[in-house]
Design a protein around this motif. Sequence first.
Motif, PDB file in Angstrom:
ATOM      1  N   VAL A 117       1.114  -1.262   0.368  1.00  0.00           N
ATOM      2  CA  VAL A 117       0.387  -0.381  -0.066  1.00  0.00           C
ATOM      3  C   VAL A 117       1.060   1.102   0.195  1.00  0.00           C
ATOM      4  O   VAL A 117       1.100   2.060  -0.716  1.00  0.00           O
ATOM      5  N   SER A 118       1.625   1.349   0.612  1.00  0.00           N
ATOM      6  CA  SER A 118       2.862   2.298   0.738  1.00  0.00           C
ATOM      7  C   SER A 118       3.559   3.218  -0.367  1.00  0.00           C
ATOM      8  O   SER A 118       3.706   4.215  -0.980  1.00  0.00           O
ATOM      9  N   ILE A 119       3.452   1.424  -0.921  1.00  0.00           N
ATOM     10  CA  ILE A 119       4.457   1.723  -2.544  1.00  0.00           C
ATOM     11  C   ILE A 119       3.642   2.006  -3.582  1.00  0.00           C
ATOM     12  O   ILE A 119       3.879   3.128  -3.930  1.00  0.00           O
ATOM     13  N   VAL A 120       2.231   1.567  -3.437  1.00  0.00           N
ATOM     14  CA  VAL A 120       1.264   1.754  -4.519  1.00  0.00           C
ATOM     15  C   VAL A 120       0.798   3.421  -3.866  1.00  0.00           C
ATOM     16  O   VAL A 120       1.130   4.068  -5.270  1.00  0.00           O
ATOM     17  N   LEU A 121       0.713   3.796  -2.937  1.00  0.00           N
ATOM     18  CA  LEU A 121       0.215   5.676  -2.166  1.00  0.00           C
ATOM     19  C   LEU A 121       1.518   6.549  -3.032  1.00  0.00           C
ATOM     20  O   LEU A 121       1.500   7.278  -3.501  1.00  0.00           O
ATOM     21  N   ALA A 122       2.882   6.253  -2.758  1.00  0.00           N
ATOM     22  CA  ALA A 122       4.339   6.551  -2.989  1.00  0.00           C
ATOM     23  C   ALA A 122       4.002   6.477  -4.243  1.00  0.00           C
ATOM     24  O   ALA A 122       4.654   7.822  -5.103  1.00  0.00           O
ATOM     25  N   LEU A 123       3.562   5.979  -5.230  1.00  0.00           N
ATOM     26  CA  LEU A 123       3.912   6.325  -7.262  1.00  0.00           C
ATOM     27  C   LEU A 123       2.647   6.554  -7.496  1.00  0.00           C
ATOM     28  O   LEU A 123       2.400   7.462  -8.948  1.00  0.00           O
ATOM     29  N   LEU A 124       1.265   6.862  -6.661  1.00  0.00           N
ATOM     30  CA  LEU A 124       0.269   7.954  -6.874  1.00  0.00           C
ATOM     31  C   LEU A 124       0.582   9.107  -6.664  1.00  0.00           C
ATOM     32  O   LEU A 124       0.427   9.997  -7.627  1.00  0.00           O
ATOM     33  N   LEU A 125       1.075   9.377  -6.007  1.00  0.00           N
ATOM     34  CA  LEU A 125       1.855  10.965  -5.561  1.00  0.00           C
ATOM     35  C   LEU A 125       2.527  11.638  -6.243  1.00  0.00           C
ATOM     36  O   LEU A 125       2.771  12.531  -6.798  1.00  0.00           O
ATOM     37  N   ALA A 126       3.499  10.149  -6.893  1.00  0.00           N
ATOM     38  CA  ALA A 126       4.717  10.139  -8.046  1.00  0.00           C
ATOM     39  C   ALA A 126       4.383  11.229  -9.055  1.00  0.00           C
ATOM     40  O   ALA A 126       4.640  12.377  -9.490  1.00  0.00           O
ATOM     41  N   VAL A 127       2.923  10.024 -10.055  1.00  0.00           N
ATOM     42  CA  VAL A 127       2.441  10.732 -11.364  1.00  0.00           C
ATOM     43  C   VAL A 127       1.517  12.287 -10.643  1.00  0.00           C
ATOM     44  O   VAL A 127       1.947  12.215 -11.787  1.00  0.00           O
ATOM     45  N   ARG A 128       1.426  12.304  -9.502  1.00  0.00           N
ATOM     46  CA  ARG A 128       0.557  13.745  -9.589  1.00  0.00           C
ATOM     47  C   ARG A 128       1.387  14.327  -9.390  1.00  0.00           C
ATOM     48  O   ARG A 128       0.104  15.321 -10.382  1.00  0.00           O
ATOM     49  N   ALA A 129       2.355  14.114  -9.377  1.00  0.00           N
ATOM     50  CA  ALA A 129       3.772  15.145  -8.943  1.00  0.00           C
ATOM     51  C   ALA A 129       3.948  15.825 -10.832  1.00  0.00           C
ATOM     52  O   ALA A 129       4.530  16.911 -11.378  1.00  0.00           O
TER      53      ALA A 129
END
Length: 102
Positions: A23-35
């Motif tokens: 879950v932490s990896i997925v959330l970090a990837l989502l934040l990075a993609v958004r940025a």
Amino acid sequence: MASITTVGGDALVVVSLFAGVFVSIVLALLLAVRAYRGYRRTRSPRLLALSGGLLLIVAVPKLANLGLATATTVSTPTIGVLTATCRVAGLAIILGTIYARE
């Protein structure tokens, strides 16, 4: 039905830990993609640096830890140093972005 056996802890605890990592990896990837999408829209290098910093703080160290620990014979202290260095680099990038003058 196959039974799950674990070494070092209860199966529920181990599965919960892996779920938390995932879950932490997925959330970090989502934040990075958004940025990164924000960077593409505005061409602001700060958003690109934020995206890279987020990846270096969360996703890259966790993936490196899992990959190196399971697929190589690299020692645990070495993996710890590598992942800590990655996190420090990510934090330095984000701090540099926050305090950079325009």
